[in-house]
Design a protein around this motif. Structure first.
Motif, PDB file in Angstrom:
ATOM      1  N   SER A 143      -5.391   6.459  26.082  1.00 31.35           N
ATOM      2  CA  SER A 143      -4.590   5.763  26.944  1.00 31.35           C
ATOM      3  C   SER A 143      -3.773   4.648  26.129  1.00 31.35           C
ATOM      4  O   SER A 143      -2.632   4.323  26.222  1.00 31.35           O
ATOM      5  CB  SER A 143      -5.456   4.701  27.770  1.00 31.35           C
ATOM      6  N   HIS A 144      -4.496   4.010  25.094  1.00 28.32           N
ATOM      7  CA  HIS A 144      -3.982   3.059  24.402  1.00 28.32           C
ATOM      8  C   HIS A 144      -4.181   3.451  22.849  1.00 28.32           C
ATOM      9  O   HIS A 144      -5.512   3.935  22.323  1.00 28.32           O
ATOM     10  CB  HIS A 144      -4.314   1.505  24.568  1.00 28.32           C
ATOM     11  N   VAL A 145      -3.264   3.026  21.821  1.00 26.35           N
ATOM     12  CA  VAL A 145      -3.554   3.328  20.389  1.00 26.35           C
ATOM     13  C   VAL A 145      -3.120   1.969  19.693  1.00 26.35           C
ATOM     14  O   VAL A 145      -2.279   1.355  20.097  1.00 26.35           O
ATOM     15  CB  VAL A 145      -2.987   4.358  19.848  1.00 26.35           C
ATOM     16  N   ILE A 146      -4.138   1.571  18.752  1.00 25.96           N
ATOM     17  CA  ILE A 146      -3.867   0.312  18.260  1.00 25.96           C
ATOM     18  C   ILE A 146      -3.807   0.653  16.594  1.00 25.96           C
ATOM     19  O   ILE A 146      -4.690   1.191  16.013  1.00 25.96           O
ATOM     20  CB  ILE A 146      -4.821  -0.931  18.439  1.00 25.96           C
ATOM     21  N   VAL A 147      -2.667   0.503  16.027  1.00 28.15           N
ATOM     22  CA  VAL A 147      -2.750   0.166  14.268  1.00 28.15           C
ATOM     23  C   VAL A 147      -3.278  -1.034  13.935  1.00 28.15           C
ATOM     24  O   VAL A 147      -2.736  -1.947  13.923  1.00 28.15           O
ATOM     25  CB  VAL A 147      -1.459   0.395  13.713  1.00 28.15           C
ATOM     26  N   LEU A 148      -4.262  -1.169  13.121  1.00 27.88           N
ATOM     27  CA  LEU A 148      -4.946  -2.213  12.401  1.00 27.88           C
ATOM     28  C   LEU A 148      -4.355  -2.136  11.041  1.00 27.88           C
ATOM     29  O   LEU A 148      -4.518  -1.462  10.322  1.00 27.88           O
ATOM     30  CB  LEU A 148      -6.522  -2.399  12.547  1.00 27.88           C
ATOM     31  N   SER A 149      -3.394  -3.280  10.779  1.00 30.41           N
ATOM     32  CA  SER A 149      -2.930  -3.331   9.387  1.00 30.41           C
ATOM     33  C   SER A 149      -3.086  -4.638   8.700  1.00 30.41           C
ATOM     34  O   SER A 149      -3.535  -5.809   9.510  1.00 30.41           O
ATOM     35  CB  SER A 149      -1.289  -3.224   9.447  1.00 30.41           C
ATOM     36  N   SER A 150      -3.301  -4.596   7.634  1.00 29.01           N
ATOM     37  CA  SER A 150      -3.820  -5.829   6.577  1.00 29.01           C
ATOM     38  C   SER A 150      -2.584  -6.432   5.700  1.00 29.01           C
ATOM     39  O   SER A 150      -1.764  -5.489   5.391  1.00 29.01           O
ATOM     40  CB  SER A 150      -5.205  -5.444   5.936  1.00 29.01           C
ATOM     41  N   ARG A 151      -2.661  -7.549   5.351  1.00 29.14           N
ATOM     42  CA  ARG A 151      -1.584  -8.030   4.648  1.00 29.14           C
ATOM     43  C   ARG A 151      -1.895  -7.820   3.468  1.00 29.14           C
ATOM     44  O   ARG A 151      -2.917  -7.652   2.537  1.00 29.14           O
ATOM     45  CB  ARG A 151      -1.651  -9.763   4.965  1.00 29.14           C
ATOM     46  N   THR A 152      -0.765  -7.563   2.634  1.00 27.41           N
ATOM     47  CA  THR A 152      -0.619  -7.075   1.211  1.00 27.41           C
ATOM     48  C   THR A 152      -0.358  -8.550   0.328  1.00 27.41           C
ATOM     49  O   THR A 152      -0.538  -8.518  -0.781  1.00 27.41           O
ATOM     50  CB  THR A 152       0.238  -6.106   0.962  1.00 27.41           C
ATOM     51  N   THR A 153       0.285  -9.523   1.071  1.00 27.54           N
ATOM     52  CA  THR A 153       0.505 -10.754   0.436  1.00 27.54           C
ATOM     53  C   THR A 153      -0.118 -11.841   1.262  1.00 27.54           C
ATOM     54  O   THR A 153      -0.123 -11.811   2.554  1.00 27.54           O
ATOM     55  CB  THR A 153       2.098 -10.973   0.211  1.00 27.54           C
ATOM     56  N   MET A 154      -0.250 -12.920   0.852  1.00 27.91           N
ATOM     57  CA  MET A 154      -0.686 -14.050   1.659  1.00 27.91           C
ATOM     58  C   MET A 154       0.271 -15.434   1.192  1.00 27.91           C
ATOM     59  O   MET A 154      -0.525 -16.330   0.609  1.00 27.91           O
ATOM     60  CB  MET A 154      -2.191 -14.474   1.515  1.00 27.91           C
ATOM     61  N   PRO A 155       1.105 -15.650   1.313  1.00 24.97           N
ATOM     62  CA  PRO A 155       2.330 -16.342   0.992  1.00 24.97           C
ATOM     63  C   PRO A 155       1.963 -17.597   1.687  1.00 24.97           C
ATOM     64  O   PRO A 155       1.278 -17.888   2.460  1.00 24.97           O
ATOM     65  CB  PRO A 155       3.622 -16.101   1.425  1.00 24.97           C
ATOM     66  N   SER A 209      -1.090  -0.103   6.652  1.00 24.33           N
ATOM     67  CA  SER A 209      -1.995   0.270   7.589  1.00 24.33           C
ATOM     68  C   SER A 209      -3.290   0.422   6.933  1.00 24.33           C
ATOM     69  O   SER A 209      -3.590   0.916   5.891  1.00 24.33           O
ATOM     70  CB  SER A 209      -1.522   1.640   8.043  1.00 24.33           C
ATOM     71  N   ALA A 210      -4.206   0.033   7.760  1.00 25.72           N
ATOM     72  CA  ALA A 210      -5.591   0.026   7.181  1.00 25.72           C
ATOM     73  C   ALA A 210      -6.721   1.320   8.250  1.00 25.72           C
ATOM     74  O   ALA A 210      -7.226   2.279   7.484  1.00 25.72           O
ATOM     75  CB  ALA A 210      -6.639  -1.245   7.632  1.00 25.72           C
ATOM     76  N   VAL A 211      -6.552   1.144   9.478  1.00 26.67           N
ATOM     77  CA  VAL A 211      -7.057   2.199  10.420  1.00 26.67           C
ATOM     78  C   VAL A 211      -6.452   2.254  11.720  1.00 26.67           C
ATOM     79  O   VAL A 211      -5.529   1.145  12.211  1.00 26.67           O
ATOM     80  CB  VAL A 211      -8.537   1.783  10.493  1.00 26.67           C
ATOM     81  N   ILE A 212      -6.432   3.311  12.258  1.00 26.23           N
ATOM     82  CA  ILE A 212      -5.893   3.433  13.684  1.00 26.23           C
ATOM     83  C   ILE A 212      -7.189   3.582  14.687  1.00 26.23           C
ATOM     84  O   ILE A 212      -8.197   4.107  14.385  1.00 26.23           O
ATOM     85  CB  ILE A 212      -5.152   4.625  13.855  1.00 26.23           C
TER      86      ILE A 212
END
Length: 216
Positions: free
Chosen positions: A79-91, A184-187
């Protein structure tokens, strides 16, 4: 269901009923579960990409080609799909947005408290930047959010499939993540399993308590 019943009932869904959609009010709660997930020093080093239509899911499914083709139906039929992404920088400007939001939400009793909390967060992030493990650290935080999403889905009667079986380079390019300072970290696919979901019929299998816990 009780918490234990929910934990033993939930499973990684292998096949979805593509005719069933998650009601809007239920899905809104799942997004809130992600938003309210905890993170180290309230860093919230993540961003979530949501697909609830065939076009959006097809973009994500591009990353399930080749050796990951087995996951394509779990993306397209959900029904729905979520891509959980993480930051590569923390400005600094991103960290400031967190401070500003905490101010709005009444987290600071006074300016001294604000300064102390902000300084502590900046120091902690700086330590990971110095050690060169910032991306690994932010990904760990993102997996906390995944755990909250999976448990929340189970509590709400929604099936889910967490997936690392995808080509991260393809997905990052498709969503333009590098330019956004993300990776991208996990779907996680979400929906309702079909009769073809063999895993729904299998009993849970976990190592016994004595193998997992040491009481000090």
């Amino acid at each position: 269901m009780t918490l234990l019943e929910t934990l033993t009932h939930r499973h990684t869904t292998k096949a979805y009923d593509k005719t069933r959609k998650i009601p809007a009010d239920i899905f809104a709660q799942l997004l809130e579960a992600l938003r309210y997930s905890p993170s180290s020093v309230n860093s919230q080093p993540w961003h979530f990409f949501v697909a609830d239509n065939d076009e959006g899911k097809a973009r994500i499914a591009k990353a399930t080609s080749g050796p990951f083709a087995f996951n394509a139906p779990r993306v397209m039929d959900a029904s729905h799909v979520i891509v959980l992404s993480s930051r590569t920088t923390m400005p600094a400007e991103y960290l400031q947005t967190i401070t500003d939001q905490e101010q709005i939400d009444g987290r600071y009793a006074d300016d001294a408290t604000k300064e102390s909390i902000t300084k502590g967060r900046n120091i902690f992030v700086g330590l990971h930047q110095k050690e060169g493990d910032l991306t690994a650290w932010t990904q760990k935080q993102t997996y906390i959010a995944q755990g909250f999403l999976l448990l929340s889905a189970a509590l709400l009667g929604v099936d889910a499939t967490p997936m690392e079986g995808f080509d991260g380079a393809i997905l990052d390019q498709e969503l333009g993540l590098k330019e956004k300072g993300l990776t991208s970290a996990v779907i996680v696919s979400l929906g309702y399993h079909s009769d073809a979901d063999f895993n729904a019929k299998l009993p849970k299998s976990r190592l016994p308590e004595k193998a997992l816990f040491t009481h000090l």
